[in-house]
Design a protein around this motif. Structure first.
Motif, short mmCIF file in Angstrom:
data_model
loop_
_atom_site.label_atom_id
_atom_site.label_comp_id
_atom_site.label_asym_id
_atom_site.label_seq_id
_atom_site.Cartn_x
_atom_site.Cartn_y
_atom_site.Cartn_z
N TYR A 58 31.17 49.53 14.49
CA TYR A 58 31.47 49.41 15.77
C TYR A 58 30.52 50.02 16.86
CZ TYR A 58 35.72 47.26 14.11
OH TYR A 58 36.87 46.46 13.41
N ASP A 59 29.79 51.10 16.23
CA ASP A 59 28.90 51.57 17.23
C ASP A 59 27.74 50.55 17.42
OD1 ASP A 59 30.23 53.91 17.12
OD2 ASP A 59 29.26 55.07 15.59
N GLN A 60 27.57 49.56 16.92
CA GLN A 60 26.41 48.74 17.13
C GLN A 60 26.96 47.47 17.93
OE1 GLN A 60 25.45 48.50 12.78
NE2 GLN A 60 23.40 48.12 13.68
N ILE A 61 28.19 47.50 18.41
CA ILE A 61 28.89 46.38 19.03
C ILE A 61 29.31 46.87 20.69
CG2 ILE A 61 30.81 44.75 19.24
CD1 ILE A 61 31.22 45.25 16.28
N GLU A 62 28.84 46.17 21.51
CA GLU A 62 29.10 46.34 23.04
C GLU A 62 29.72 45.13 23.65
OE1 GLU A 62 25.61 47.97 25.20
OE2 GLU A 62 25.31 49.62 23.55
N VAL A 63 30.29 45.42 24.57
CA VAL A 63 30.77 44.23 25.61
C VAL A 63 30.13 44.41 26.79
CG1 VAL A 63 32.71 43.35 26.44
CG2 VAL A 63 32.98 44.01 24.15
N LEU A 64 29.70 43.25 27.44
CA LEU A 64 29.28 43.25 28.82
C LEU A 64 29.91 42.50 29.76
CD1 LEU A 64 26.73 44.74 30.40
CD2 LEU A 64 25.50 42.66 29.63
N LEU A 65 30.37 42.71 30.76
CA LEU A 65 31.00 41.80 31.78
C LEU A 65 29.71 40.64 32.34
CD1 LEU A 65 33.73 43.55 33.87
CD2 LEU A 65 34.03 41.49 32.32
N HIS A 66 30.12 39.38 32.23
CA HIS A 66 29.10 38.39 32.65
C HIS A 66 29.87 37.24 33.25
CE1 HIS A 66 25.94 35.57 32.94
NE2 HIS A 66 26.18 35.03 31.78
N PRO A 67 30.10 37.27 34.57
CA PRO A 67 31.12 36.42 35.18
C PRO A 67 30.67 34.85 35.01
CG PRO A 67 30.67 38.22 36.56
CD PRO A 67 29.78 38.43 35.35
N GLU A 68 29.53 34.64 34.89
CA GLU A 68 28.97 33.32 34.95
C GLU A 68 29.30 32.65 33.69
OE1 GLU A 68 27.12 35.38 37.96
OE2 GLU A 68 27.17 35.63 36.10
N SER A 69 29.18 33.35 32.52
CA SER A 69 29.51 32.84 30.99
C SER A 69 28.35 31.84 30.81
CB SER A 69 30.56 31.99 30.91
OG SER A 69 32.01 33.07 31.10
N ILE A 70 27.16 32.15 31.18
CA ILE A 70 26.24 31.21 30.77
C ILE A 70 25.10 32.03 29.22
CG2 ILE A 70 23.65 30.51 31.67
CD1 ILE A 70 25.95 29.44 32.95
N ILE A 71 25.27 33.40 29.40
CA ILE A 71 24.83 34.08 28.14
C ILE A 71 25.95 34.31 27.31
CG2 ILE A 71 23.67 35.89 27.31
CD1 ILE A 71 21.61 36.12 29.60
N HIS A 72 26.19 33.40 26.20
CA HIS A 72 27.35 33.64 25.40
C HIS A 72 27.40 35.09 24.62
CE1 HIS A 72 28.23 29.92 27.13
NE2 HIS A 72 27.41 29.50 26.67
N SER A 73 26.31 35.46 24.25
CA SER A 73 26.01 36.74 23.69
C SER A 73 24.75 36.90 23.27
CB SER A 73 27.26 36.84 22.38
OG SER A 73 28.45 37.20 22.50
N TYR A 74 24.33 38.30 22.92
CA TYR A 74 22.78 38.31 22.49
C TYR A 74 22.81 39.48 21.66
CZ TYR A 74 22.64 42.32 26.05
OH TYR A 74 22.92 43.38 26.85
N VAL A 75 21.61 39.65 21.08
CA VAL A 75 21.45 40.61 20.08
C VAL A 75 19.97 41.37 20.43
CG1 VAL A 75 20.50 41.07 17.53
CG2 VAL A 75 21.97 38.93 18.12
N GLU A 76 20.11 42.67 20.25
CA GLU A 76 19.13 43.72 20.27
C GLU A 76 18.45 44.12 19.10
OE1 GLU A 76 18.30 46.78 23.90
OE2 GLU A 76 18.74 48.00 21.95
N PHE A 77 17.39 43.97 18.98
CA PHE A 77 16.76 44.25 17.47
C PHE A 77 16.20 45.71 17.95
CE2 PHE A 77 17.07 39.90 17.23
CZ PHE A 77 17.65 39.59 16.32
N ILE A 85 15.01 41.08 22.69
CA ILE A 85 16.46 40.71 22.78
C ILE A 85 16.50 39.20 22.65
CG2 ILE A 85 18.20 40.10 24.30
CD1 ILE A 85 17.82 43.06 25.50
N ILE A 86 17.34 38.39 21.79
CA ILE A 86 17.54 37.17 21.70
C ILE A 86 18.89 36.80 22.05
CG2 ILE A 86 17.67 35.09 19.99
CD1 ILE A 86 15.46 36.62 18.06
N ALA A 87 18.94 35.94 22.94
CA ALA A 87 20.29 35.55 23.43
C ALA A 87 20.23 33.88 23.51
CB ALA A 87 20.38 35.78 24.93
N GLN A 88 21.58 33.59 23.09
CA GLN A 88 21.99 32.08 23.14
C GLN A 88 22.78 31.78 24.66
OE1 GLN A 88 25.31 30.51 22.66
NE2 GLN A 88 24.29 28.21 22.55
#
Length: 382
Positions: free
Chosen positions: A231-250, A255-258
């Motif tokens: 759970y320490d590796q999971i974050e939530v970010l408010l993004h009102p436009e819902s264009i970036i559906h989630s992303y991964v930081e290595f 960062i790779i985003a979809q």
């Protein structure tokens, strides 16, 4: 090669959009079975269009009515046993579990036992019994392909990457119907206001869950199981436009985003066609037409249900089961106008507070805790 699909929850938001994907590429897909609850008018239309071998509804009375509407070549069954039957249908390759709530657990396990690929749109299954479901899938060599837009995004971002090199997973959240309201303003909101989601077309329960941020909490717990992270590796970010559906930081800070327009047909179809991509009925994202993408840090005081989800996930055992069951009943009470919007979070808090956690529970213990929690929240004065 034609992909043969069973859809559990065919008359809901995910189910209907899944059938749009099928209709857009009939040479790629064959519908083997359709399961619905009570909406037999829509199920009748679906069955006549897609001609599955079997359909199911919730009761014997509805089944009798449905049989009178359909050709004899389509088998009609009903009840919980029917869901298990359709999930394990011998002709299906992939089972889309798009039912709402913990009712999806037993059919999902039946599909896993039958060796089906799972297209998972029922996050409550992993929330309530993630350790059991993922262990069973591993034992059976079954793939679980996420359909939620956020988990599909993470799944795509992680393709070809080493899990040991992941720093964190970031789930984006639209903020739901009331993202611009203060806590004080939330005291008087109505059911009708709560059901007006600014970005997505979804069913009633998930739209309410989006407004309370419970939906994101369920997604956090689901992500822990799907991607085997802490759970320490999971974050939530408010993004009102819902264009970036989630992303991964290595770990190297890459960062790779979809990204894409908010259209559930994209992750649904990807789960159906994985590991390939095929032409989608969705519209293209035009970067030139976008004015801006905005992001805000998550405020746990504004969205206490999300913190409760993180806490329940870290506690583990039966705590996530309680979180989910309490929310399901509380949302139903809100939709029935029995309690206020803010009472949903009170119900979850009270249910978790009174519960004695069982560590590493069996399926039977999970089902018992689920039932007891539902009884508690149905009877509690809020």
């Amino acid at each position: 090669m034609t992909k043969k699909i069973s859809i559990l929850g065919s008359t809901g938001s995910i189910g209907t959009q899944a059938l749009e994907c099928v209709a857009a590429a009939p040479e790629q897909f064959e519908v083997v079975a359709l399961a619905a609850g009570k909406n037999i008018d829509l199920l009748t239309k679906q069955a006549l269009q897609f001609k599955p071998k079997c359909v199911s509804v919730s009761s014997s009375e509805l089944a009798d009515e449905l049989r009178a509407r359909l050709p004899q070549s389509i088998k009609v069954v009903y009840g919980d046993e029917a869901l298990v039957e359709l999930a394990a249908h011998p002709d299906a390759d992939t089972v889309l579990t798009a039912m709402v709530g913990s009712a999806g657990l037993q059919p999902t396990l039946a599909a896993i036992d039958a060796g089906k690929t799972i297209a998972l749109a029922n996050k409550e299954t992993l929330v309530s019994a993630g350790h059991i479901v993922m262990d069973r899938a591993k034992q059976k060599g079954v793939s679980i392909l996420p359909v939620d837009s956020e988990h599909s995004a993470l799944f795509q971002c992680l393709n070809g990457e080493f899990s040991s090199e992941v720093n964190k997973l970031v789930l984006t959240a639209s903020g739901g119907s009331f993202r611009d309201l203060s806590r004080d303003q939330l005291k008087e909101v109505t059911v009708e206001q709560a059901l007006k989601h600014p970005n997505w077309s979804m069913g009633a329960k998930i739209t309410i869950d989006s407004a309370t941020m419970v939906n994101k909490g369920l997604e956090v717990i689901e992500a822990r199981w799907l991607f085997d992270v802490s759970y320490d590796q999971i974050e939530v970010l408010l993004h009102p436009e819902s264009i970036i559906h989630s992303y991964v930081e290595f770990v190297d800070r890459s960062i790779i985003a979809q990204m894409g327009l908010p259209d559930m047909r994209v992750p649904i179809q990807y789960a159906f066609t994985y590991p390939h991509r095929t032409v989608s009925p969705a519209q293209s994202l035009d970067f030139a037409q976008m004015n801006q993408l905005t992001f805000r840090k998550m405020d746990f005081n504004r969205y206490p249900c999300l913190k409760l989800a993180f806490d329940a996930g870290r506690t583990a055992g039966t705590a996530p089961t309680v979180f989910n069951a309490a929310n399901e009943v509380a949302v139903a009470r809100f939709l029935n106008r029995e309690i206020s919007f803010l009472s949903i979070e009170s119900a979850i808090y009270e249910a978790l507070n009174q519960h004695q956690v069982i560590e590493n529970p069996t399926l039977e213990e999970i089902q018992f805790v689920d039932q007891q929690t539902r009884k508690f929240v149905r009877e509690i004065s809020l």
